[in-house]
Design an enzyme around this catalytic site. Structure first.
Site, short mmCIF file in Angstrom:
data_model
loop_
_atom_site.label_atom_id
_atom_site.label_comp_id
_atom_site.label_asym_id
_atom_site.label_seq_id
_atom_site.Cartn_x
_atom_site.Cartn_y
_atom_site.Cartn_z
N LYS A 81 0.80 -1.24 0.00
CA LYS A 81 0.00 0.00 0.00
C LYS A 81 0.83 1.28 0.00
O LYS A 81 0.39 2.31 -0.48
CB LYS A 81 -0.95 -0.01 1.18
CG LYS A 81 -1.98 -1.13 1.05
CD LYS A 81 -3.32 -0.74 1.55
CE LYS A 81 -4.40 -1.71 1.13
NZ LYS A 81 -4.18 -3.09 1.62
N GLU A 123 -9.66 6.33 3.74
CA GLU A 123 -10.48 5.33 4.39
C GLU A 123 -9.58 4.15 4.74
O GLU A 123 -8.54 3.96 4.10
CB GLU A 123 -11.60 4.86 3.44
CG GLU A 123 -11.19 3.75 2.45
CD GLU A 123 -10.13 4.16 1.43
OE1 GLU A 123 -9.97 5.37 1.20
OE2 GLU A 123 -9.45 3.27 0.87
N SER A 148 1.77 -9.88 -0.95
CA SER A 148 1.41 -8.46 -0.87
C SER A 148 1.71 -7.82 0.48
O SER A 148 1.87 -6.60 0.57
CB SER A 148 -0.07 -8.27 -1.21
OG SER A 148 -0.88 -9.12 -0.41
C1 LIG Z 1 -5.11 -4.12 1.47
C2 LIG Z 1 -4.40 -5.38 1.20
C3 LIG Z 1 -4.79 -6.25 0.16
C4 LIG Z 1 -6.01 -6.03 -0.68
O1 LIG Z 1 -6.02 -4.87 -1.44
P1 LIG Z 1 -5.77 -4.89 -3.02
O2 LIG Z 1 -6.15 -3.50 -3.42
O3 LIG Z 1 -6.66 -5.92 -3.62
O4 LIG Z 1 -4.35 -5.20 -3.24
C5 LIG Z 1 -4.02 -7.37 -0.09
N1 LIG Z 1 -2.94 -7.66 0.65
C6 LIG Z 1 -2.54 -6.87 1.68
C7 LIG Z 1 -1.35 -7.26 2.47
C8 LIG Z 1 -3.25 -5.70 1.99
O5 LIG Z 1 -2.86 -4.93 3.01
#
Ligand SMILES: *Cc1c(COP(=O)(O)O)cnc(C)c1O
Length: 412
Positions: free
Chosen positions: A105, A127, A394
């Site tokens: 993010k 948000e 992610s």
């Molecule tokens: C917020 C988040 C997501 C989901 O958000 P996307 O916009 O679909 O990427 C996925 N993995 C992590 C670690 C997150 O913090």
């Protein structure tokens, strides 16, 4: 779970760079659906972004912050023990979990903060659901000396008290949202209300590839670095492209950033993994392509989980970051075009794989990312040992350990 087939649409070449069109449409998805008072702000943002996108000074500045503050480039890590465990494809993990604040993010938060500075806007709103986007936004606001207000559902604030404290430590004001279900969707509504009122002084840093144009395109572009690095790193290491890439999909930002630079590489299979929750029953999951229908939610036309009257359905996932009723419009478009396939993973499989990957690799993945791992391990087993699979990790799971301990009945 197996990938669901998409409706058959001619799979002709996709000119990824012409998307979206001037109105923000990805085919029949996307667009702009906001109150009139926000039209000017979106147009201003679109114009400033278009200039910044083509400005080498902006891009160099962003790249530098991504390096020095966020920790890019992230490693492309060969998961040797997971590979051996599955006995099939070579598994690589793109380590977005190593970024500052713990997830992808920060890529988008940094990019949008720089745009706010260009627009002369000194006040930021955002948000947040689980709090990951809120924490990333609070961090960049502290770094650039911007005022920061984060809207968060009261229920989420209770569940994610640690992230609330982190945001406040970094100087953000966290406002509890007590309307509706008191979760993410309600927090977005409240942020939009604030933006309408304070649009001259305020930039809204939206946290996923969602909402009205230019957000889905802009957020995608700020995350493209994930896929660009992956391509360079894998070519250097293996001398070829991967056979398959897998990412989890909440709003869709980490996935579209990971996939985008591979869309034209037709030999690379791309798979997004949604949250199957407790199973595909009404109100028990957040897999928009498993029963969702075309509709408009919070600014974009896309697949949405809704009841026959068009009321937004309740959603559930063990991972708060995937627990949302709408999916980014660009994903819906590439699904129709049969370029990205979708699968889902359920809570119980996620709990199992969370522990397995922690034990085998010494990496505690975020519950969101674990959805991609669940599907990835199934695929690796079915693939040949001379094939390559890359999974986008992610984020890291430190934020999830309390919840996991609770589910496992372990007291900390
Ligand atoms: C917020 C988040 C997501 C989901 O958000 P996307 O916009 O679909 O990427 C996925 N993995 C992590 C670690 C997150 O913090």
């Amino acid at each position: 779970m197996t990938a669901t087939p998409s409706p058959a649409v001619a799979a002709e070449s996709i000119d990824r760079f012409s998307l979206p069109d001037a109105g923000g449409h990805f085919g029949r998805y996307g667009g702009v659906f906001v109150p009139e008072t926000l039209m000017t702000a979106l147009q201003e943002l679109g114009a400033v972004y278009e200039k910044a996108r083509l400005d080498p000074v902006f891009q160099a500045e962003l790249k530098n912050h991504l390096k020095e503050f966020a920790g890019r480039p992230t490693e492309l890590y060969f998961a040797e023990r997971l590979t051996r465990h599955c006995g099939g494809a070579k598994i690589y993990l793109k380590r977005e979990d190593l970024l500052h604040t713990g997830a992808h993010k920060i890529n988008n938060a940094l990019g949008q903060a720089l745009l706010a500075l260009r627009m002369g806007k000194k006040r930021i709103i955002a948000e947040t659901g689980a709090g990951q986007h809120g924490v990333a936004t609070a961090a960049v606001c502290a770094k650039f000396g911007l005022e920061c207000v984060v809207y968060m559902g009261a229920v989420d604030m209770e569940r994610q008290a640690l992230n609330v404290f982190r945001m406040r430590l970094m100087g953000a004001e966290v406002r509890a949202v007590t309307s509706g279900q008191k979760t993410l969707k309600d927090a977005v509504n409240e942020a939009m209300r604030d933006w309408v009122t304070n649009v001259r002084s305020t930039h809204y840093i939206l946290g996923s590839a969602l909402g009205s144009h230019p957000y889905p395109m802009m957020v995608r572009d700020f995350h493209r670095v994930i896929g660009q690095e992956t391509k360079t790193q894998l070519l250097a290491r293996e001398g070829r492209l991967p056979d398959e890439m897998i990412a989890c999909v909440g709003g869709g930002s980490n996935a579209i950033g990971f996939f985008f630079d591979f869309l034209e590489d037709k030999s690379v299979r791309l798979v997004g993994v949604e949250a199957g929750g407790r199973g595909i029953k009404r109100g028990e999951h957040a897999a928009r392509f498993e029963g969702g229908k075309l509709g408009v939610l919070q600014g974009a036309k896309t697949y949405i989980l809704q009841d026959p009257d068009g009321q937004i359905e309740l959603t559930h996932s063990v991972s708060a970051g995937l627990d949302y009723a709408a999916i980014g419009p660009e994903h819906a478009y590439y699904r129709d075009r049969q370029r990205i396939d979708f699968a889902y993973a359920c809570d119980d499989e996620v709990m199992e794989t969370f522990q397995l990957v922690s034990r085998l690799e010494g990496i505690i993945p975020a519950l969101e990312s674990t959805h991609a791992l669940v599907h990835g391990l199934k695929r690796a087993k079915a693939m040949r040992s001379d094939e390559i699979l890359v999974i986008n990790l992610s984020g890291r799971g430190d934020k999830d350990v309390n919840q996991v301990a609770k589910i496992l009945g372990v007291s900390l």
